[in-house]
Design a protein around this motif. Structure first.
Motif, short mmCIF file in Angstrom:
data_model
loop_
_atom_site.label_atom_id
_atom_site.label_comp_id
_atom_site.label_asym_id
_atom_site.label_seq_id
_atom_site.Cartn_x
_atom_site.Cartn_y
_atom_site.Cartn_z
N ARG A 31 0.84 -1.21 0.00
CA ARG A 31 0.00 0.00 0.00
C ARG A 31 0.87 1.25 0.00
NH1 ARG A 31 -2.15 3.96 -1.11
NH2 ARG A 31 -3.92 4.97 -0.09
N ASP A 189 -6.16 6.56 4.79
CA ASP A 189 -6.22 5.11 4.84
C ASP A 189 -6.58 4.65 6.25
OD1 ASP A 189 -6.05 2.62 3.77
OD2 ASP A 189 -3.88 2.57 3.57
N THR A 213 -10.21 -1.26 3.91
CA THR A 213 -10.41 -0.51 2.68
C THR A 213 -11.86 -0.07 2.52
OG1 THR A 213 -8.64 -1.76 1.62
CG2 THR A 213 -10.19 -0.62 0.17
#
Length: 240
Positions: A31, A189, A213
């Motif tokens: 990520r 995030d 997510t």
């Protein structure tokens, strides 16, 4: 032990990647790498500086993509790991690893096409000075991440007081404004604690990452995000 002292310890450098980015931690690694690539863009034949490059996770990745990159760090032990990683990857000729102070970068103005720092600002004792230096040596892009002051990181800081700095949106906006930078993009995030991912196999971790997510795509997820990624550019009227 405070975060900066812990980071510079020789034994930490030797085990840094294997402890943090194995098992479920590989999801976090991928990520973060995607965030860097998205922000910096095509790097072939571009001059890039990474602040606090550590063991060279991102430095080597961008060199493999054709960047001419400098990795700067305060820890000799981390730099040694980075040089070995670059040698194994066959990109040592595209990377210069330097020990240095991010508050006094040893480069002229407008020297790099892009400057970035990952997992750095939570340990920054003078964030405004660091940001100003990043902006000074960049022709264009400045990219960095921060930990959110409204996230689960608050509990982490209480349980493990290593001196990590958590940021609000208004604090980031002020850092950018004072450094003469314009925010171009931001991503937030939502993450379960990093330590949780490191404890479980990648296959099991993927399910939790999918949950992270999905939460992160909501307004609540943005507000409570653990990590924020900020892409800025040097303002036209501040170019030297």
């Amino acid at each position: 032990m405070k975060g900066k002292e812990w980071y510079q310890a020789d034994d930490v450098a030797k085990e840094y990647d294997s402890k943090r980015f194995s098992r479920g931690g590989r999801l976090i690694d991928s990520r973060e790498k995607r965030a860097v690539v998205d922000a910096v863009g095509p790097v072939e034949d571009r001059d890039v500086l990474e602040i606090a490059c550590g063991t060279g996770r991102f430095t080597v990745m961008l060199a493999e993509r054709g960047a001419n990159i400098v990795g700067l760090d305060i820890s000799n032990a981390m730099l040694a790991q980075g040089r070995e990683k670059a040698r194994r990857a066959g990109v040592a000729d595209h990377i210069e690893f330097l020990r240095g102070d991010a508050a006094r970068l040893p480069f002229p103005d407008d020297h790099f096409d892009a400057v970035f720092a990952m997992r750095f600002f939570h340990l920054a004792d003078t964030p405004a000075k660091f940001m100003a230096e990043m902006a000074r040596v960049s022709k264009d892009i400045v990219f960095f991440d921060t930990f959110n002051g409204r996230s689960t990181r608050v509990a982490y800081n209480w349980l493990l007081p290593m001196g990590s700095h958590l940021y609000s949106r208004s604090q980031v906006d002020r850092l950018l404004e004072d450094a003469g930078l314009r925010l171009e993009a931001d991503e937030h995030d939502f993450l379960l604690p990093y330590g949780f991912y490191r404890k479980i196999p990648n296959g099991i971790a993927q399910g939790f990452r999918d949950l992270d997510t999905s939460i992160g795509s909501t307004a609540v997820g943005d507000a409570l995000a653990s990590v924020s990624y900020w892409t800025a550019t040097v303002k036209g009227d501040n170019r030297r």
